[in-house]
Write an enzyme that holds these catalytic residues in place. Structure first.
Site, mmCIF file in Angstrom:
data_model
loop_
_atom_site.group_PDB
_atom_site.id
_atom_site.type_symbol
_atom_site.label_atom_id
_atom_site.label_comp_id
_atom_site.label_asym_id
_atom_site.label_seq_id
_atom_site.Cartn_x
_atom_site.Cartn_y
_atom_site.Cartn_z
ATOM 1 N N SER A 73 0.909 -1.244 0.087
ATOM 2 C CA SER A 73 -0.012 0.008 0.047
ATOM 3 C C SER A 73 1.010 1.331 0.029
ATOM 4 O O SER A 73 0.294 2.216 -0.827
ATOM 5 C CB SER A 73 -0.981 -0.134 1.314
ATOM 6 O OG SER A 73 -1.791 -1.098 1.173
ATOM 7 N N HIS B 106 0.355 3.306 4.825
ATOM 8 C CA HIS B 106 -0.487 4.238 3.779
ATOM 9 C C HIS B 106 -0.390 5.507 3.853
ATOM 10 O O HIS B 106 -0.216 6.034 2.556
ATOM 11 C CB HIS B 106 -2.278 3.845 4.093
ATOM 12 C CG HIS B 106 -2.507 2.308 4.157
ATOM 13 N ND1 HIS B 106 -1.903 1.418 5.040
ATOM 14 C CD2 HIS B 106 -3.204 1.602 3.040
ATOM 15 C CE1 HIS B 106 -2.697 0.061 4.699
ATOM 16 N NE2 HIS B 106 -3.483 0.205 3.725
#
Length: 361
Positions: free
Chosen positions: A235, A300
């Protein structure tokens, strides 16, 4: 041919003579390339054209003079837009589609459309996806994803674990492990749908830099802000690419002519939000096996920050020298400072803070 316009062998000709040369031989040139040459003549304030610039343009090299023409962006194109051309093959339509998805200026799109040869192909994003999806998960582990509810999921040589942070390769290799099929699926879809077109336009070197910078920033962000958690998933790199692409669209909204751009942005944001929300929920959800904490979601956020700083600069300056961009050096310096800070944090902070780290796998 230009030598007759430069009897003193200065390496330059006047823009008036250059225009007359284009009028005389313009029918022999590709219409897109003719527009580029006219843009070069229109943007030159010194009243002369460098012969080497002409050679570079004819050999599909972007010269400094042409970069200035692109940056000015005030010239109205004289011929029809690339989108209006008919009779294109499937591959030509694909290249045109990629140009309109990623580039905000019509003259840049035409330049890319004329010069793109698919050599080399977008190998980086395809390779990293194949390795993540098939090679390790399928052949070595004999399974596609890690099951974070299983007490042995941390016994893996690739994922990041706070007790094994001295093993430097884990700050990168954690991207090949994913916590669930939905985690893997969303990352693969975003990686291919966004990463491959971006690599086709900007090249493997730039896109791999953004991707790897997001990956490293993601694991280091976890080691600083969520010190007791492991990390899995790509991610960080995926969010760096997607956030850079979305930010570039927003910054050049009026120039982006891709179809359904608002809908596509909404879909990308929904997918990212869903995956991020799932990661947050999983992190704070009680573990079925308390010694085995769930993965962190901080990677993230690290990827997003890299995307809207380094990534935006790289995507905004299509085929231009990054070393000439002041903002590039500012953001790169900030990134290097953060990496150095995180390294020293990992060396000293864990021993100074009274943290209860999960047991080593």
């Amino acid at each position: 041919l230009l030598s007759q316009f430069d009897p003193d062998n200065t390496g330059y000709i006047s823009t008036e003579k250059f225009r007359s040369l284009l009028q005389r031989h313009g029918s022999e040139l590709d219409p897109h390339k003719l527009e580029v040459l006219l843009a070069l003549a229109d943007s030159n304030s010194e009243g002369r054209i460098c012969y080497q610039d002409f050679v570079n343009l004819m050999s599909n090299k972007r010269s400094n003079s042409f970069r200035q023409a692109i940056l000015q962006g005030n010239r109205r194109l004289c011929s029809k837009a690339l989108l209006e051309e008919t009779g294109l093959s499937l591959s030509q339509r694909l290249i045109r589609h990629v140009a309109y998805e990623t580039l905000p200026r019509e003259i840049d799109r035409k330049w890319y459309y004329d010069s793109y040869t698919c050599c080399p192909p977008p190998w980086f994003m395809i390779t990293i996806t194949i390795v993540a999806f098939f090679l390790y998960n399928g052949m070595v582990l004999d399974r596609f994803v890690l099951q974070v509810t299983h007490p042995l999921y941390l016994k893996n040589a690739l994922l990041y674990h706070p007790q094994l942070r001295a093993q430097a390769w884990r700050y990168l290799t954690y991207i090949f492990m994913h916590a669930g099929i939905e985690h893997l699926g969303l990352n693969v879809v975003l990686q291919l749908l966004v990463g491959v077109p971006l690599e086709m336009v900007h090249g493997a070197a730039r896109i791999s830099f953004v991707y790897v910078a997001g990956v490293v920033a993601g694991s280091l962000a976890v080691s600083v802000a969520d010190m007791t958690a492991p990390v899995v998933g790509s991610s960080g790199g995926v969010y760096a690419l997607v956030s850079a692409h979305l930010a570039n669209i927003v910054m050049n909204w009026s120039g982006m002519k891709c179809q359904f751009k608002l809908l596509r942005m909404a879909v990308a944001l929904i997918c990212m939000s869903f995956e991020f929300g799932r990661a947050v929920w999983l992190r704070f959800h009680p573990s079925a096996y308390p010694p085995c904490p769930h993965p962190s979601f901080m990677a993230h956020l690290g990827g997003v920050v890299v995307g809207i700083t380094l990534g935006v600069i790289i995507l905004r300056n299509y085929e231009q020298r990054l070393q000439d961009q002041t903002l590039w050096w500012i953001f790169l310096s900030i990134y290097v400072i953060f990496v150095l800070f995180a390294i020293f944090w990992n060396i000293f902070a864990y021993s100074l803070l009274d943290l209860k780290l999960p047991p080593p796998p």
